[in-house]
Design a protein around this motif. Structure first.
Motif, mmCIF file in Angstrom:
data_model
loop_
_atom_site.group_PDB
_atom_site.id
_atom_site.type_symbol
_atom_site.label_atom_id
_atom_site.label_comp_id
_atom_site.label_asym_id
_atom_site.label_seq_id
_atom_site.Cartn_x
_atom_site.Cartn_y
_atom_site.Cartn_z
ATOM 1 N N GLN A 131 -11.614 17.133 -9.087
ATOM 2 C CA GLN A 131 -10.470 16.536 -8.213
ATOM 3 C C GLN A 131 -9.407 16.564 -8.639
ATOM 4 O OE1 GLN A 131 -11.614 12.897 -6.179
ATOM 5 N NE2 GLN A 131 -10.270 13.168 -4.469
ATOM 6 N N GLY A 134 -7.574 18.667 -3.773
ATOM 7 C CA GLY A 134 -8.713 18.463 -3.043
ATOM 8 C C GLY A 134 -9.809 18.541 -3.920
ATOM 9 N N LEU A 135 -11.223 19.124 -3.712
ATOM 10 C CA LEU A 135 -12.238 19.224 -4.502
ATOM 11 C C LEU A 135 -12.219 20.845 -4.778
ATOM 12 C CD1 LEU A 135 -12.794 16.453 -3.148
ATOM 13 C CD2 LEU A 135 -15.185 16.862 -3.424
ATOM 14 N N MET A 154 -10.643 14.155 -12.327
ATOM 15 C CA MET A 154 -11.685 13.542 -11.935
ATOM 16 C C MET A 154 -12.787 14.424 -11.844
ATOM 17 S SD MET A 154 -13.317 10.681 -10.744
ATOM 18 C CE MET A 154 -12.881 9.440 -9.762
#
Lengths: 112, 114
Positions: free
Chosen positions: A37, A42-43, A88
């Motif tokens: 992330q 976004g992811l 992350m």
């Protein structure tokens, strides 16, 4: 309560190091996923696995590999960490029936 | 291919005001739809989901969403927000045929101020 556990909340590694991120789930889920992330992006899916010893590339697999030797554990490996892998990292698991994921708390990796 | 669009990257709102976070998706087949919330330095937590049935779905913390097939939308709403609702919200779509993975939007940061 069902759980996905990521072994580290924060990690600092040096450029070129081999890095292992571990994820364990206790829900007997078939599917497991690794995302990264980043702000504004976004992811993004790195790899996923739908069974023991099975793995599939996601959208951004370059620079990563994975291992799933047991159903409950899915490891993400950075073969030679680089600064652009500072991010992350989120692990998730799911059953195949309804698609809902359960996420871990995340590992914030900094590569210096 | 399916995709999810969250047009608003950030939504500022005052405490106790209503809020709507927009989500549109593209898919040629029927889908399952999800909203997740992420509080600072945490993983994602499921807020609510639409699988079938009533198009108005209620979730945790007073949030609800409405599935609109004709507009391919799944907007998230709350009639009165709290400071504690400050977080990032992700919409996601999942095709309910075969093995497919969730596709996430880029997220909307909700900022609630007093």
């Amino acid at each position: 309560d069902v759980k996905v556990t990521q072994s580290s909340r924060y990690l600092v590694k040096r450029t070129g190091e081999k890095v292992f991120l571990e994820c364990v789930q206790d829900m007997d889920h078939e599917n497991m996923f690794w995302y990264r992330q980043d702000p504004g992006l976004g992811l993004r899916l790195i790899y996923f696995s739908y069974d023991v010893k099975m793995k599939e590339k996601g959208d951004i697999p370059e620079g990563y590999s994975v291992s799933r030797e047991k159903k409950e554990r899915f490891s993400l490996i950075l073969e030679s960490a680089s600064t652009n892998q500072t991010s992350m990292y989120l692990c998730a698991s799911s059953t195949s029936s309804t698609g809902g994921y359960t996420f871990g708390s995340g590992t914030r990796l900094t590569v210096v | 291919a399916q995709s999810v669009t969250q047009l608003d990257s950030q939504v500022p709102v005052f405490e106790e005001a209503p809020v709507e976070l927009r989500c549109n998706y593209s898919s040629s087949v029927s889908v399952y739809l999800f909203w997740y919330v992420q509080y600072p330095n945490q993983g994602l937590q499921l807020l609510l989901k639409y699988l079938s049935g009533s198009t108005l779905v209620k979730g945790i913390n007073g949030f609800e969403a409405e599935f609109n097939k004709s507009q391919t939308s799944f907007h998230l709403r709350k009639p009165s927000v709290h400071i504690s609702d400050t977080a990032e919200y992700f919409c996601a779509v999942f095709m309910n045929t075969g093995f497919q993975k969730l596709v996430f939007g880029t997220g909307t940061r909700l900022l609630v101020s007093p």
